[in-house]
Design an enzyme around this catalytic site. Structure first.
Site, PDB file in Angstrom:
ATOM      1  N   LYS A 172       2.111 -11.362  -0.797  1.00 54.83           N
ATOM      2  CA  LYS A 172       1.769 -12.576  -1.556  1.00 54.83           C
ATOM      3  C   LYS A 172       0.933 -12.190  -2.774  1.00 54.83           C
ATOM      4  CE  LYS A 172      -1.448 -15.561  -2.118  1.00 54.83           C
ATOM      5  NZ  LYS A 172      -1.218 -15.952  -3.525  1.00 54.83           N
ATOM      6  N   GLU A 247     -10.381  -5.062   0.659  1.00 53.40           N
ATOM      7  CA  GLU A 247     -10.892  -4.373  -0.540  1.00 53.40           C
ATOM      8  C   GLU A 247     -11.468  -5.458  -1.415  1.00 53.40           C
ATOM      9  OE1 GLU A 247     -11.002  -1.224  -0.812  1.00 53.40           O
ATOM     10  OE2 GLU A 247      -9.568  -0.613   0.728  1.00 53.40           O
ATOM     11  N   CYS A 281     -12.611  -4.231 -10.036  1.00 57.95           N
ATOM     12  CA  CYS A 281     -13.547  -4.283  -8.909  1.00 57.95           C
ATOM     13  C   CYS A 281     -14.543  -3.127  -8.959  1.00 57.95           C
ATOM     14  CB  CYS A 281     -12.780  -4.263  -7.602  1.00 57.95           C
ATOM     15  SG  CYS A 281     -11.620  -2.904  -7.501  1.00 57.95           S
ATOM     16  N   GLU A 378     -21.115 -10.320  -8.980  1.00 60.65           N
ATOM     17  CA  GLU A 378     -19.957  -9.785  -9.690  1.00 60.65           C
ATOM     18  C   GLU A 378     -19.503 -10.811 -10.734  1.00 60.65           C
ATOM     19  OE1 GLU A 378     -16.160  -9.516  -7.611  1.00 60.65           O
ATOM     20  OE2 GLU A 378     -15.998  -7.464  -8.325  1.00 60.65           O
TER      21      GLU A 378
END
Ligand code: NAP
Ligand code: MG
Length: 492
Positions: A172, A247, A281, A378
């Site tokens: 997906k 992750e 990331c 983040e």
């Protein structure tokens, strides 16, 4: 969508639009799967797995077939690059590199398919007369859920090890960037990968992602995305104790020591923080500078960041494209406002660039304290925060003062000194005098809230395998069994 080897629309005919963030143009209409489509894709993967059409092949056979997909990606590299630029706002430089690296990684995994991971280990019975085999088998049906920042590359990072190990999958992609995954389905249909082994469905994560994660016929979820969604997945996957790899996000420290090559580390800091508009990331979003080089570094950094070329990502000379969508644009602008309110100071940037498209100036904050929101959370955009330190111990303690633990770097003229810092950083990757560079053979993943599990290398392959211990006992005389007459009653 691609379910059980057939291209199909969603059952209820719903669709969504893929748009180009550089100008808002619609570039494709994509099927929006619902729950019934998702169940259909899981059924297809389940049947394909249980039939053994894929897991029953030898590793060499799977390797040969996966190599066909590597060739298809390489043959279609230019087309895939163009689509990635339009769908994600990636610069053409980065997208070209992504497609090249996708094929390269899949090639690594195609070779890994042929590797025999099984081991013979020494006997375990008291007498030592037994044969012990550790077999590695596929986990089963894997749901692979990926983000929008490296669309095709993330798809391959998941498909590669899952398929190499003999699993069947449902992929997906993120709604934001589903175009190259759809294109990949076409390429898969042109290979000998049996039907039902790879299913690709498009649509909303909170709907079809949740169904995949909760579905009892799914054995494993491989996820890359935000820590927030990672936590939801962990909860939802608990219904049947699915295996998970997550992750997730990061806020990695990029540490420059006083003995570093200043010019190189300025370039390195820009690359670490602003590659793909900071939507990475593992990005080096906290720049930790030794006080002795601070002033010189900052003035060099400002001058260079202001020379970065912002604009049309399809232009090869451009290094800063748009951010992926309006939401992301608004989030980044809000963080910039927060930084100012927290008392940090903008060295450069801080505004939208131009008036059309979702472009944000590469932004550097100085006078930052590590406890500020802009240093802890983040941002996932072109925003770098700079923090000063006195000595190596302080650098380590600032770097580790984070809920994340994905990556980081040390820039120094002394490898031993840098290595002693690397050893103390609680992160999955540390570069010394480099950034962003990953190896197919080296595990990649996060400590702390950056994730669970690893991708790449033997560790990455094993995330898609179950280990089975088979003990073949060679004591054939029952009176010699170590448990003889301990538990079992004597013969009457
Ligand atoms: P995200 O919002 O977490 O979404 C990631 C994927 O999960 C998308 O496909 C999304 O679907 C789906 N999803 C959303 N809610 C879900 C749910 N409840 N159940 C199941 N699936 C769900 O992340 P993103 O905004 O796309 O990507 C940015 C994040 O990814 C950043 O935090 C970044 O650090 C992280 N990232 C990590 C790595 C790494 O290797 N550690 C690599 C790249 C990115 P839709 O969005 O399509 O609805
Ligand atoms: Mg798009």
């Amino acid at each position: 969508m691609y379910i059980n080897g057939e291209f199909c629309d969603s059952e209820d005919g719903q669709t969504f639009m893929a748009t180009d963030p550089a100008n808002g143009e619609v570039i494709a209409e994509i099927s929006k799967a619902g729950i019934s489509d998702t169940k259909k894709s899981v059924d297809a993967a389940r049947k394909a797995f249980d039939s053994g059409v894929w897991s029953g092949l030898s590793g060499e056979e799977r390797s040969r077939i996966l190599k066909q997909l590597v060739d298809k990606i390489n043959e279609n590299a230019e087309k895939l690059t163009g689509l990635e630029v339009k769908d994600s706002g990636s610069t053409v430089r980065k997208a070209g590199e992504d497609i090249f690296l996708s094929a390269k990684s899949l090639n690594y995994f195609s070779k890994a398919a042929a590797v025999n991971f099984n081991e013979d280990i020494p006997g375990l019975s008291k007498e030592g007369v037994s044969k012990n085999i550790i077999r590695y088998e596929p986990v089963g049906v894997c749901a692979l859920i990926i983000p929008w920042n490296f669309p095709l590359k993330m798809a391959i990072w998941k498909l590669g090890p899952a398929l190499a190990a003999g699993n069947t999958v449902i992929l997906k992609p993120a709604m934001e960037t589903s175009v190259t995954a759809c294109e990949l389905a076409k390429l898969i249909s042109e290979t000998e990968i049996p039907k039902g082994v790879v299913n690709i469905i498009t649509g909303s994560g909170s709907v079809i992602g949740t169904e995949l994660v909760k579905n009892p016929d799914v054995d494993k979820v491989g996820f890359t995305g935000s820590t927030e969604v990672g936590k939801i997945i962990m909860q939802n996957a608990s219904s049947n104790l699915k295996k998970i790899t997550l992750e997730c996000g990061g806020k990695s420290a990029n540490i420059v020591l006083d003995d570093a090559d200043i010019e190189m580390s300025i370039d390195g800091a820009i690359y670490a923080a602003f590659y793909h508009q900071g939507q990475c990331c593992e990005g080096g979003t906290r720049l930790l500078l030794h006080e002795k080089i601070y002033d010189k570094f900052i003035s060099g950094l400002k001058e260079k960041v202001e020379r970065m070329k912002i604009g049309d990502p399809a232009d090869k000379s451009v290094t800063v494209g748009p951010v992926v969508n309006q939401d992301q644009f608004d989030t980044v602008m809000k963080y910039i406002k927060t930084g100012i309110e927290e008392g940090a100071e903008i060295l450069t940037g801080g505004k939208q660039s131009g008036s059309e498209g979702l472009f944000i100036e590469p932004t550097v904050f100085v006078n930052v304290e590590n406890k500020m929101k802009i240093a802890q959370e983040e941002i996932f955009g072109p925003v770098l925060v700079v923090i000063k330190f006195k000595d190596d111990d302080e650098a380590v303690s600032i770097a580790n003062d984070s809920v994340f633990g994905l990556a980081g770097a040390v820039w120094s003229g002394n490898d031993e000194r840098a290595l002693s810092i690397a050893d103390k950083l609680r992160t999955g990757t540390v570069w010394i005098n480099e950034y962003h560079l990953l190896s197919d053979r080296a595990p990649f993943g996060g400590y702390k809230q950056s994730g669970i599990g690893r991708e790449f290398g033997t560790e990455g392959m094993k995330e898609y395998m179950e280990a089975k211990h088979i003990h073949i006992d060679e004591i054939k005389d029952r009176s010699k069994k170590p448990w003889y007459r301990t538990v079992v009653p004597k013969d009457s």
